[in-house]
Design an enzyme around this catalytic site. Structure first.
Site: not given
Ligand code: DGL
Length: 269
Positions: A77, A191
């Site tokens: 993330c 995402h």
């Molecule tokens: N997948 C998360 C990232 O790479 C973002 C999603 C979220 O805001 O939770 O920052």
């Protein structure tokens, strides 16, 4: 780290199921590895949370993954990698290897000697300024333009992709005046690989797109290899946990992971 064995699993986590794009790439690159995935769906989206809140979630999740015997933790993330990676190292570096999703993406982009690049990310990632700082450290004259795109992760998490409404939102974001004449765009959220084809099409394939799927998987392979921790044989199935369960998460996992998996609800909070 001295007692760590190659047969131990790799822990990987994200705010939700977005990090499954990274998990998918790791499974392809390293089919002998066993994964334990944790999606903190109870706190989704991380991008709107404070840095302190994100750090607290990351510490708790890492502790859970370490208790499961993980030899490595992949912070899949960008929001978490941006604000919590240093704290995780401070607390747990003796217990496992850590990989974040920011460093490999920055290194891959900086290698190409662009003069202007852009990146899109959550508010937490943009606010942290980590991409700007790290890109400039490797390439001081690089022009870097950023844009927070907070609607994208929830939209994708809902499975709302490749339709007229999602394209209209994407077009509104990508027409950001700062992105005029960029040579590359970094998808600084795990995402976004799910809408990579729409982004490439928006720029008529003239802008090079970087995302954190195979680039991060290669970094995982490199780090495990360097530490003699590559698993010679997978003996147990991957496990997938979420901190809050809904049917819609289960349905959307297929988008992210390309095969159907069973999410288990694990009450960490
Ligand atoms: N997948 C998360 C990232 O790479 C973002 C999603 C979220 O805001 O939770 O920052």
């Amino acid at each position: 780290m001295s007692k760590t064995k190659p047969s131990q699993p790799i822990g990987i986590f994200d705010s939700g199921i977005g990090g499954l794009t990274v998990a998918n790439a790791i499974v392809r690159e390293l089919p002998n590895e066993e994964l334990i995935y944790f999606g903190d769906t109870a706190h989704l989206p991380y991008g709107d949370k404070s840095a302190d809140a994100i750090r607290y979630y990351c510490l708790r999740i890492s502790k859970f993954l370490l208790d499961q015997g993980c030899k490595m933790i992949v912070v899949a993330c960008n929001s978490a990698s941006s604000v919590a990676y240093d704290v995780l190292l401070e607390f747990f570096r003796e217990q496992a290897l850590f990989v974040n999703v920011v460093d490999p993406l920055v290194a891959a982009a900086a290698e190409q000697n662009f003069s202007k690049v852009g990146y899109i990310a959550t508010k937490a990632t943009v606010r942290s300024g980590i991409y700007d700082k790290q890109l400039h450290r490797l390439q001081p004259t690089l022009q870097v333009e950023s844009l927070a795109t907070p609607l994208l992760a929830p939209m994708i998490e809902e499975g709302f992709v490749h339709n007229q409404a999602s394209k209209a939102i994407l077009d509104t974001y990508l027409s950001h005046p700062g992105f005029e004449a960029i040579e590359a765009l970094l998808l600084a959220c795990t995402h976004y690989p799910l809408i990579r084809t729409d982004i490439e099409a928006y720029f008529a394939h003239k802008v090079k797109i970087f995302d954190s799927t195979h680039i991060v998987a290669e970094e995982v392979a490199r780090k495990l290899g360097q530490n003699d921790l590559l698993n010679p044989e997978k003996k147990r199935p991957h496990r997938f946990y979420v901190s809050d369960y809904t049917q819609s998460f289960e349905e959307t996992t297929r988008l992210f992971y390309q095969e159907s998996i069973q999410l288990e609800h694990y009450q960490i909070w």
